[in-house]
Design a protein around this motif. Structure first.
Motif, mmCIF file in Angstrom:
data_model
loop_
_atom_site.group_PDB
_atom_site.id
_atom_site.type_symbol
_atom_site.label_atom_id
_atom_site.label_comp_id
_atom_site.label_asym_id
_atom_site.label_seq_id
_atom_site.Cartn_x
_atom_site.Cartn_y
_atom_site.Cartn_z
ATOM 1 N N THR A 95 0.821 -1.209 0.000
ATOM 2 C CA THR A 95 0.000 0.000 0.000
ATOM 3 C C THR A 95 0.855 1.259 0.000
ATOM 4 O OG1 THR A 95 -0.144 -0.058 2.419
ATOM 5 C CG2 THR A 95 -1.912 -1.142 1.180
ATOM 6 N N ASN A 96 2.154 1.102 0.232
ATOM 7 C CA ASN A 96 3.048 2.260 0.227
ATOM 8 C C ASN A 96 3.492 2.575 -1.197
ATOM 9 O OD1 ASN A 96 3.018 2.492 3.048
ATOM 10 N ND2 ASN A 96 4.668 0.983 3.245
ATOM 11 N N GLY A 97 3.687 3.860 -1.460
ATOM 12 C CA GLY A 97 4.182 4.236 -2.773
ATOM 13 C C GLY A 97 3.829 5.670 -3.104
ATOM 14 N N PHE A 98 3.983 6.013 -4.376
ATOM 15 C CA PHE A 98 3.812 7.404 -4.790
ATOM 16 C C PHE A 98 3.593 7.442 -6.303
ATOM 17 C CE2 PHE A 98 4.948 11.746 -5.802
ATOM 18 C CZ PHE A 98 4.591 12.466 -4.661
ATOM 19 N N PHE A 99 2.757 8.382 -6.719
ATOM 20 C CA PHE A 99 2.546 8.642 -8.142
ATOM 21 C C PHE A 99 3.055 10.041 -8.449
ATOM 22 C CE2 PHE A 99 -0.753 9.946 -11.520
ATOM 23 C CZ PHE A 99 0.049 9.502 -12.562
ATOM 24 N N LEU A 100 4.127 10.120 -9.237
ATOM 25 C CA LEU A 100 4.646 11.411 -9.680
ATOM 26 C C LEU A 100 4.037 11.742 -11.033
ATOM 27 C CD1 LEU A 100 6.622 13.861 -9.628
ATOM 28 C CD2 LEU A 100 8.224 12.394 -10.867
ATOM 29 N N ARG A 101 3.335 12.863 -11.078
ATOM 30 C CA ARG A 101 2.775 13.346 -12.328
ATOM 31 C C ARG A 101 3.425 14.706 -12.594
ATOM 32 N NH1 ARG A 101 -3.581 12.935 -13.766
ATOM 33 N NH2 ARG A 101 -3.503 13.768 -15.874
ATOM 34 N N PHE A 143 10.918 8.845 -1.045
ATOM 35 C CA PHE A 143 10.949 7.473 -1.543
ATOM 36 C C PHE A 143 11.735 6.593 -0.576
ATOM 37 C CE2 PHE A 143 10.192 8.221 -6.372
ATOM 38 C CZ PHE A 143 9.103 9.014 -6.060
ATOM 39 N N LYS A 144 11.097 5.545 -0.093
ATOM 40 C CA LYS A 144 11.702 4.580 0.826
ATOM 41 C C LYS A 144 11.480 3.174 0.275
ATOM 42 C CE LYS A 144 12.444 8.043 3.666
ATOM 43 N NZ LYS A 144 13.805 8.601 3.858
ATOM 44 N N GLY A 145 11.911 2.172 1.031
ATOM 45 C CA GLY A 145 11.770 0.789 0.582
ATOM 46 C C GLY A 145 10.363 0.246 0.781
ATOM 47 N N LYS A 146 10.147 -0.966 0.293
ATOM 48 C CA LYS A 146 8.893 -1.699 0.363
ATOM 49 C C LYS A 146 7.731 -0.855 -0.140
ATOM 50 C CE LYS A 146 6.490 -5.193 3.048
ATOM 51 N NZ LYS A 146 6.297 -5.855 4.358
ATOM 52 N N ALA A 147 7.844 -0.456 -1.403
ATOM 53 C CA ALA A 147 6.836 0.425 -1.990
ATOM 54 C C ALA A 147 6.872 0.304 -3.500
ATOM 55 C CB ALA A 147 7.093 1.871 -1.571
ATOM 56 N N LEU A 170 17.461 5.786 -7.993
ATOM 57 C CA LEU A 170 16.665 4.638 -8.419
ATOM 58 C C LEU A 170 17.379 3.337 -8.085
ATOM 59 C CD1 LEU A 170 14.312 3.373 -10.177
ATOM 60 C CD2 LEU A 170 15.784 3.741 -12.146
ATOM 61 N N HIS A 171 18.658 3.258 -8.415
ATOM 62 C CA HIS A 171 19.435 2.040 -8.190
ATOM 63 C C HIS A 171 19.549 1.704 -6.704
ATOM 64 C CE1 HIS A 171 22.103 -1.154 -9.345
ATOM 65 N NE2 HIS A 171 23.070 -0.702 -8.573
ATOM 66 N N GLU A 172 19.741 2.733 -5.890
ATOM 67 C CA GLU A 172 19.881 2.507 -4.443
ATOM 68 C C GLU A 172 18.580 2.018 -3.820
ATOM 69 O OE1 GLU A 172 21.404 6.217 -3.046
ATOM 70 O OE2 GLU A 172 23.478 5.742 -3.605
ATOM 71 N N LEU A 173 17.458 2.359 -4.424
ATOM 72 C CA LEU A 173 16.174 1.872 -3.938
ATOM 73 C C LEU A 173 15.862 0.468 -4.454
ATOM 74 C CD1 LEU A 173 14.128 5.166 -4.340
ATOM 75 C CD2 LEU A 173 14.462 3.944 -2.182
ATOM 76 N N VAL A 174 16.263 0.199 -5.688
ATOM 77 C CA VAL A 174 15.957 -1.086 -6.319
ATOM 78 C C VAL A 174 16.878 -2.193 -5.807
ATOM 79 C CG1 VAL A 174 16.073 -2.334 -8.521
ATOM 80 C CG2 VAL A 174 14.921 -0.123 -8.400
ATOM 81 N N LEU A 175 18.121 -1.853 -5.527
ATOM 82 C CA LEU A 175 19.141 -2.862 -5.194
ATOM 83 C C LEU A 175 18.755 -3.767 -4.023
ATOM 84 C CD1 LEU A 175 21.844 -3.633 -6.462
ATOM 85 C CD2 LEU A 175 22.986 -2.196 -4.760
#
Length: 237
Positions: A95-101, A143-147, A170-175
């Motif tokens: 349920t965590n996350g974000f929409f950038l428009r 932007f944090k993890g598990k999202a 992006l890479h630091e979040l995905v890794l």
């Protein structure tokens, strides 16, 4: 990976003659399987990539004008007509996350000022930073993890160097493996992120495509290698 599949519920759509169901890539969509932590949507303007991204945001219960689940503010024409007609398959659901428009980011920044939530965005008003700085502040602080993060043209405010900084974030979040990104972009720099899946919305269908086969790569490469000839061709046509 959290979001695994996007399905269009054809049987529930009253007519494919009306927008956005009349968009060829949307009309021909049955299901889209996501297999990478980073997925890119590419295509010409009007091809449906932002429309589908917005619908995903709607199903995630993010503010379709930009934001997460807890960002309540209104922007004209920010509703998603497609959102009621897609089905998302999760494993597990987050349920965590974000929409950038990008086009309505100004309104989001104003909303953050009104609720005095600057601490979550680096301690400064997003309006008191340059456009590019405010985007990077969002990426670095919100932007944090598990999202899951849905980004519509994040390059809109970023210089080439800023786009490289974004790739690093992006890479630091995905890794670590606990963040998923779906990004609609025109940037050949951002598209170059390794091991991502690229879906093209051109030619009436959504199809996976290699980076080197995208117009973004081919046109940019041709321009850089043949700038004078290229400009002569298009300006003297």
């Amino acid at each position: 990976m959290f979001l695994k599949r996007i399905e269009l519920m054809h049987e529930d759509i009253p007519s494919f003659n009306n927008y956005p169901f009349s968009i060829p890539a949307i009309k021909n969509l049955r299901q889209l399987d996501l297999q990478s932590k980073v997925t890119f949507f590419v295509g010409e303007n009007g091809s449906g990539k932002s429309t589908l991204l917005e619908a995903i945001a709607y199903k995630c219960q993010f503010n379709t004008a930009g934001g997460g689940r807890n960002n309540y503010y209104d922007v004209h024409a920010s509703e998603s007509a497609l959102g009621e007609y897609i089905r998302l398959s999760w494993l597990p659901k987050v349920t965590n996350g974000f929409f950038l428009r990008a086009e309505s980011f100004y309104n989001f920044a104003t909303h953050i000022d009104k609720i005095r939530a600057h601490d979550a965005y680096g301690g400064r008003s997003l309006h008191k930073q340059s456009h590019g700085e405010s985007f990077l502040s969002l990426f670095l602080n919100r932007f944090k993890g598990k999202a899951i993060y849905l980004l519509d043209e994040p390059e809109a405010a970023l210089s080439p160097q800023g786009q490289l900084s974004f790739l690093k974030i992006l890479h630091e979040l995905v890794l670590p493996g606990d963040s998923q990104f779906i990004i609609a972009t025109h940037s050949p720099i951002i598209l170059g992120y390794p091991n991502a899946t690229i879906f093209s919305f051109d030619n009436g269908a959504i199809k996976e495509i290699d980076y080197e086969m995208t117009d973004h790569y081919q046109i940019t490469r041709y321009f850089l290698l043949n700038r004078k000839k290229f400009l002569q061709e298009i300006l003297n046509d």
